[in-house]
Design a protein around this motif. Structure first.
Motif, PDB file in Angstrom:
ATOM      1  N   ASN A 159      29.153  26.593 -68.642  1.00  0.00           N
ATOM      2  CA  ASN A 159      27.990  26.179 -67.849  1.00  0.00           C
ATOM      3  C   ASN A 159      26.956  27.272 -67.673  1.00  0.00           C
ATOM      4  N   TYR A 216      18.968  24.683 -62.890  1.00  0.00           N
ATOM      5  CA  TYR A 216      18.182  23.786 -63.738  1.00  0.00           C
ATOM      6  C   TYR A 216      18.132  24.231 -65.200  1.00  0.00           C
ATOM      7  N   LYS A 222      30.336  23.331 -75.007  1.00  0.00           N
ATOM      8  CA  LYS A 222      30.544  22.244 -74.034  1.00  0.00           C
ATOM      9  C   LYS A 222      31.298  22.680 -72.778  1.00  0.00           C
ATOM     10  N   ALA A 232      15.768  24.038 -72.990  1.00  0.00           N
ATOM     11  CA  ALA A 232      16.504  22.942 -72.376  1.00  0.00           C
ATOM     12  C   ALA A 232      16.684  23.211 -70.883  1.00  0.00           C
ATOM     13  N   LEU A 233      16.129  22.337 -70.100  1.00  0.00           N
ATOM     14  CA  LEU A 233      16.277  22.460 -68.652  1.00  0.00           C
ATOM     15  C   LEU A 233      16.181  21.082 -68.014  1.00  0.00           C
ATOM     16  N   ASN A 234      16.705  21.001 -66.831  1.00  0.00           N
ATOM     17  CA  ASN A 234      16.652  19.751 -66.082  1.00  0.00           C
ATOM     18  C   ASN A 234      15.319  19.713 -65.346  1.00  0.00           C
ATOM     19  N   ALA A 252      23.970  24.742 -75.186  1.00  0.00           N
ATOM     20  CA  ALA A 252      24.419  23.341 -75.153  1.00  0.00           C
ATOM     21  C   ALA A 252      25.588  23.073 -76.095  1.00  0.00           C
ATOM     22  N   ALA A 280      19.682  25.037 -68.881  1.00  0.00           N
ATOM     23  CA  ALA A 280      20.775  24.571 -69.737  1.00  0.00           C
ATOM     24  C   ALA A 280      21.076  25.668 -70.759  1.00  0.00           C
ATOM     25  N   TRP A 281      22.204  26.312 -70.594  1.00  0.00           N
ATOM     26  CA  TRP A 281      22.589  27.433 -71.442  1.00  0.00           C
ATOM     27  C   TRP A 281      23.521  26.956 -72.552  1.00  0.00           C
TER      28      TRP A 281
END
Length: 129
Positions: free
Chosen positions: A73, A62, A70, A126-128, A67, A64-65
């Motif tokens: 991941n 979850y 691109k 930033a995370l889901n 960003a 986000a490293w």
């Protein structure tokens, strides 16, 4: 000297997973955050230390490293952090600007403390969700 500590501090995105952070390591860093200033002296931020492998594995997907990179991941197995401090608030009456500012202040305190202990860190917002 604080200037030397700030100069030495970095955002790391690859870690030595063979070094296992302990709960006590994270609690020491949370203590620094707890004494950091905050808007209205509200003390509305809460800190959750996570160091158990099974919980960390559930959280990694979850995050986000980097960003802007691109084609990357995030860290792979063996390169992931072995401790995370979640900074949370359930205070609905604060505007996002105050919340973001205060989270930044406590996060910087945590990062400087980690640097002083010869540890690394990375602030991730930033995370889901």
């Amino acid at each position: 000297m604080i200037l030397d500590l700030v100069k030495k501090s970095r955002s790391y995105r690859i870690f030595d997973e063979s070094y296992k952070l302990k709960k006590e390591d994270l609690i020491d860093l949370i203590e620094l955050a707890r004494f950091s200033p905050c808007g209205k002296n509200g003390q509305y931020l809460r800190f959750i230390p996570i160091y158990q492998e099974e919980i960390l594995k559930k959280i990694y997907p979850y995050l986000a490293w980097a960003a802007y990179l691109k084609d990357w991941n995030g860290p792979t197995e063996g390169e992931r952090p072995t401790g995370i401090i979640l900074v949370v608030s359930n205070e609905g009456s604060l505007n996002d600007a105050i919340l973001s500012c205060d989270m930044g202040i406590v996060s910087q305190s945590i990062m400087l403390g980690a640097t002083e202990k010869n540890l690394g860190g990375c602030m991730i917002r930033a995370l889901n969700r």
